[in-house]
Design a protein around this motif. Structure first.
Motif, PDB file in Angstrom:
ATOM      1  N   ALA A  90       9.570  13.244   3.528  1.00 36.27           N
ATOM      2  CA  ALA A  90       9.250  14.778   4.401  1.00 36.27           C
ATOM      3  C   ALA A  90       8.204  15.314   4.737  1.00 36.27           C
ATOM      4  O   ALA A  90       8.150  16.076   5.772  1.00 36.27           O
ATOM      5  CB  ALA A  90      10.473  15.473   3.360  1.00 36.27           C
ATOM      6  N   ASN A  91       7.104  14.743   4.126  1.00 38.03           N
ATOM      7  CA  ASN A  91       5.873  15.179   4.505  1.00 38.03           C
ATOM      8  C   ASN A  91       4.862  14.233   5.487  1.00 38.03           C
ATOM      9  O   ASN A  91       3.936  14.753   5.952  1.00 38.03           O
ATOM     10  CB  ASN A  91       4.930  14.939   3.466  1.00 38.03           C
ATOM     11  N   GLY A  92       5.650  13.667   5.841  1.00 38.38           N
ATOM     12  CA  GLY A  92       4.759  12.443   7.496  1.00 38.38           C
ATOM     13  C   GLY A  92       4.603  11.679   6.967  1.00 38.38           C
ATOM     14  O   GLY A  92       4.291  10.628   7.452  1.00 38.38           O
ATOM     15  N   ALA A  93       5.085  10.948   5.832  1.00 38.67           N
ATOM     16  CA  ALA A  93       3.790   9.516   5.756  1.00 38.67           C
ATOM     17  C   ALA A  93       4.931   8.081   6.719  1.00 38.67           C
ATOM     18  O   ALA A  93       6.717   8.299   6.261  1.00 38.67           O
ATOM     19  CB  ALA A  93       3.967   9.278   4.206  1.00 38.67           C
ATOM     20  N   PRO A  94       4.569   7.583   6.837  1.00 42.09           N
ATOM     21  CA  PRO A  94       4.726   6.183   7.163  1.00 42.09           C
ATOM     22  C   PRO A  94       5.852   5.321   6.398  1.00 42.09           C
ATOM     23  O   PRO A  94       5.220   4.907   5.366  1.00 42.09           O
ATOM     24  CB  PRO A  94       3.818   5.604   8.264  1.00 42.09           C
ATOM     25  N   VAL A  95       6.909   5.144   6.671  1.00 45.65           N
ATOM     26  CA  VAL A  95       8.367   5.062   5.289  1.00 45.65           C
ATOM     27  C   VAL A  95       7.806   3.884   5.453  1.00 45.65           C
ATOM     28  O   VAL A  95       8.181   2.848   4.434  1.00 45.65           O
ATOM     29  CB  VAL A  95       9.795   5.867   5.877  1.00 45.65           C
ATOM     30  N   ASP A  96       7.583   3.053   6.449  1.00 48.30           N
ATOM     31  CA  ASP A  96       7.021   1.198   6.192  1.00 48.30           C
ATOM     32  C   ASP A  96       6.024   1.072   5.388  1.00 48.30           C
ATOM     33  O   ASP A  96       5.738   0.071   5.857  1.00 48.30           O
ATOM     34  CB  ASP A  96       7.818   0.539   7.702  1.00 48.30           C
ATOM     35  N   ALA A  97       4.702   1.847   5.457  1.00 45.14           N
ATOM     36  CA  ALA A  97       3.781   1.948   4.770  1.00 45.14           C
ATOM     37  C   ALA A  97       3.889   0.979   3.313  1.00 45.14           C
ATOM     38  O   ALA A  97       4.395   1.601   2.154  1.00 45.14           O
ATOM     39  CB  ALA A  97       2.880   3.171   5.099  1.00 45.14           C
ATOM     40  N   PRO A  98       3.055   0.511   3.230  1.00 44.24           N
ATOM     41  CA  PRO A  98       3.601  -0.093   1.756  1.00 44.24           C
ATOM     42  C   PRO A  98       2.781   0.456   0.861  1.00 44.24           C
ATOM     43  O   PRO A  98       1.844   0.882   0.980  1.00 44.24           O
ATOM     44  CB  PRO A  98       3.154  -1.609   1.256  1.00 44.24           C
ATOM     45  N   VAL A  99       2.963   0.690  -0.358  1.00 41.79           N
ATOM     46  CA  VAL A  99       2.371   1.594  -1.566  1.00 41.79           C
ATOM     47  C   VAL A  99       1.660   0.675  -2.597  1.00 41.79           C
ATOM     48  O   VAL A  99       3.035  -0.249  -3.617  1.00 41.79           O
ATOM     49  CB  VAL A  99       2.561   2.403  -1.881  1.00 41.79           C
ATOM     50  N   VAL A 100       0.657  -0.192  -3.255  1.00 45.88           N
ATOM     51  CA  VAL A 100      -0.231   0.029  -4.382  1.00 45.88           C
ATOM     52  C   VAL A 100      -0.531   1.253  -5.134  1.00 45.88           C
ATOM     53  O   VAL A 100      -1.476   1.748  -5.255  1.00 45.88           O
ATOM     54  CB  VAL A 100      -1.222  -1.321  -4.486  1.00 45.88           C
ATOM     55  N   SER A 101       0.257   0.966  -6.600  1.00 47.31           N
ATOM     56  CA  SER A 101      -0.160   1.939  -7.220  1.00 47.31           C
ATOM     57  C   SER A 101      -0.776   1.980  -7.870  1.00 47.31           C
ATOM     58  O   SER A 101      -1.023   0.134  -8.442  1.00 47.31           O
ATOM     59  CB  SER A 101       1.223   1.930  -8.295  1.00 47.31           C
ATOM     60  N   LYS A 102      -2.285   2.802  -8.718  1.00 55.52           N
ATOM     61  CA  LYS A 102      -3.376   2.392  -9.704  1.00 55.52           C
ATOM     62  C   LYS A 102      -2.864   2.701 -10.804  1.00 55.52           C
ATOM     63  O   LYS A 102      -1.845   3.946 -10.649  1.00 55.52           O
ATOM     64  CB  LYS A 102      -4.890   3.202  -9.174  1.00 55.52           C
ATOM     65  N   PRO A 103      -3.131   1.996 -11.830  1.00 52.94           N
ATOM     66  CA  PRO A 103      -3.981   0.783 -11.753  1.00 52.94           C
ATOM     67  C   PRO A 103      -3.369  -0.285 -11.151  1.00 52.94           C
ATOM     68  O   PRO A 103      -2.364  -0.795 -10.902  1.00 52.94           O
ATOM     69  CB  PRO A 103      -4.405   0.779 -13.544  1.00 52.94           C
ATOM     70  N   PHE A 104      -4.279  -1.530 -10.664  1.00 58.22           N
ATOM     71  CA  PHE A 104      -3.259  -2.837 -10.030  1.00 58.22           C
ATOM     72  C   PHE A 104      -4.277  -3.901 -10.540  1.00 58.22           C
ATOM     73  O   PHE A 104      -5.909  -3.024 -10.435  1.00 58.22           O
ATOM     74  CB  PHE A 104      -3.334  -2.739  -8.380  1.00 58.22           C
ATOM     75  N   HIS A 105      -3.760  -4.971 -10.000  1.00 54.69           N
ATOM     76  CA  HIS A 105      -4.502  -6.098 -10.183  1.00 54.69           C
ATOM     77  C   HIS A 105      -5.307  -6.456  -8.860  1.00 54.69           C
ATOM     78  O   HIS A 105      -4.143  -6.730  -7.139  1.00 54.69           O
ATOM     79  CB  HIS A 105      -3.558  -7.439 -10.282  1.00 54.69           C
ATOM     80  N   LEU A 106      -5.924  -6.449  -8.466  1.00 50.58           N
ATOM     81  CA  LEU A 106      -6.619  -7.538  -7.651  1.00 50.58           C
ATOM     82  C   LEU A 106      -6.102  -8.644  -6.172  1.00 50.58           C
ATOM     83  O   LEU A 106      -6.015  -8.198  -5.287  1.00 50.58           O
ATOM     84  CB  LEU A 106      -8.122  -7.634  -7.385  1.00 50.58           C
ATOM     85  N   LYS A 107      -5.531  -9.365  -7.734  1.00 49.03           N
ATOM     86  CA  LYS A 107      -4.686 -10.260  -6.618  1.00 49.03           C
ATOM     87  C   LYS A 107      -3.774  -9.684  -6.175  1.00 49.03           C
ATOM     88  O   LYS A 107      -2.999  -9.917  -5.302  1.00 49.03           O
ATOM     89  CB  LYS A 107      -5.015 -11.537  -7.865  1.00 49.03           C
ATOM     90  N   ASP A 108      -3.299  -8.776  -6.535  1.00 57.39           N
ATOM     91  CA  ASP A 108      -1.667  -8.525  -6.113  1.00 57.39           C
ATOM     92  C   ASP A 108      -2.238  -7.544  -4.780  1.00 57.39           C
ATOM     93  O   ASP A 108      -1.102  -7.787  -3.853  1.00 57.39           O
ATOM     94  CB  ASP A 108      -1.098  -7.377  -7.579  1.00 57.39           C
ATOM     95  N   LEU A 109      -2.923  -6.482  -4.980  1.00 61.02           N
ATOM     96  CA  LEU A 109      -3.696  -6.514  -3.903  1.00 61.02           C
ATOM     97  C   LEU A 109      -3.735  -6.960  -2.552  1.00 61.02           C
ATOM     98  O   LEU A 109      -3.415  -6.181  -1.399  1.00 61.02           O
ATOM     99  CB  LEU A 109      -4.548  -5.430  -3.772  1.00 61.02           C
ATOM    100  N   VAL A 110      -4.242  -8.548  -3.078  1.00 60.94           N
ATOM    101  CA  VAL A 110      -5.023  -9.084  -1.399  1.00 60.94           C
ATOM    102  C   VAL A 110      -3.580  -9.125  -1.353  1.00 60.94           C
ATOM    103  O   VAL A 110      -3.317  -9.885   0.123  1.00 60.94           O
ATOM    104  CB  VAL A 110      -5.621  -9.616  -1.984  1.00 60.94           C
ATOM    105  N   THR A 111      -2.703  -9.652  -2.052  1.00 63.08           N
ATOM    106  CA  THR A 111      -1.914 -10.401  -1.769  1.00 63.08           C
ATOM    107  C   THR A 111      -0.896  -9.262  -1.058  1.00 63.08           C
ATOM    108  O   THR A 111      -0.050  -9.757   0.347  1.00 63.08           O
ATOM    109  CB  THR A 111      -0.708 -11.267  -2.568  1.00 63.08           C
ATOM    110  N   THR A 112      -0.754  -8.737  -1.065  1.00 57.51           N
ATOM    111  CA  THR A 112      -0.029  -7.349   0.168  1.00 57.51           C
ATOM    112  C   THR A 112      -0.560  -7.303   0.708  1.00 57.51           C
ATOM    113  O   THR A 112       0.073  -7.085   2.310  1.00 57.51           O
ATOM    114  CB  THR A 112       0.070  -6.326  -1.240  1.00 57.51           C
ATOM    115  N   ILE A 113      -2.035  -6.854   1.005  1.00 58.08           N
ATOM    116  CA  ILE A 113      -2.092  -7.384   2.151  1.00 58.08           C
ATOM    117  C   ILE A 113      -2.361  -8.199   2.981  1.00 58.08           C
ATOM    118  O   ILE A 113      -1.541  -8.354   4.013  1.00 58.08           O
ATOM    119  CB  ILE A 113      -4.265  -6.629   2.094  1.00 58.08           C
ATOM    120  N   GLU A 114      -2.076 -10.056   2.788  1.00 55.57           N
ATOM    121  CA  GLU A 114      -1.968 -10.897   3.360  1.00 55.57           C
ATOM    122  C   GLU A 114      -0.459 -10.546   4.077  1.00 55.57           C
ATOM    123  O   GLU A 114      -0.383 -10.838   4.660  1.00 55.57           O
ATOM    124  CB  GLU A 114      -2.387 -11.657   2.581  1.00 55.57           C
ATOM    125  N   GLY A 115       0.321 -10.418   3.188  1.00 51.49           N
ATOM    126  CA  GLY A 115       1.518 -10.620   3.760  1.00 51.49           C
ATOM    127  C   GLY A 115       1.828  -9.251   5.397  1.00 51.49           C
ATOM    128  O   GLY A 115       2.824  -9.843   5.528  1.00 51.49           O
TER     129      GLY A 115
END
Length: 119
Positions: A90-115
């Motif tokens: 409802a606040n206009g956030a792109p609904v298809d934008a992935p979200v990585v919650s802090k704290p996160f593992h760097l490997k997971d972040l990079v994998t999500t970005i590459e995907g």
């Protein structure tokens, strides 16, 4: 690899992410607030906007909304510790934008970005 615009207001987190993304082979521009990030979006195309959700001034959701209007082909991804509260459709956030919650593992972040970039 990809050109990434990183918007993160926490200095230590921004530096950590900047270094990690550079090591992963990406070209990274790192800024500390949404207004500065938006100025960059207006002047240069990026493959990905990686933004914290909660930032003073122009927050990540509003930054993403405006950036998507300016650069529809740019991918958007959020990093946050407040995903459940801040990313309400409802606040206009792109609904298809992935979200990585802090704290996160760097490997997971990079994998999500590459995907996301490969999609």
């Amino acid at each position: 690899m990809a050109t990434i615009l990183l918007a993160e207001d926490d200095d230590a987190m921004r530096l950590f992410l900047y270094r990690a993304l550079k090591r992963a082979g990406h070209s990274v521009t790192a800024v500390g607030d949404g207004s500065t990030a938006l100025r960059h979006v207006k002047t240069r195309p990026y493959d990905l906007l990686l933004s914290d959700v909660v930032m003073p001034g122009l927050d990540g959701v509003e930054l993403a909304r405006r950036a998507a209007d300016l650069r529809p082909a740019m991918k958007i991804m959020f990093i946050t510790g407040f995903a459940a509260v801040a990313l309400n459709p409802a606040n206009g956030a792109p609904v298809d934008a992935p979200v990585v919650s802090k704290p996160f593992h760097l490997k997971d972040l990079v994998t999500t970005i590459e995907g996301l970039l490969a999609a």
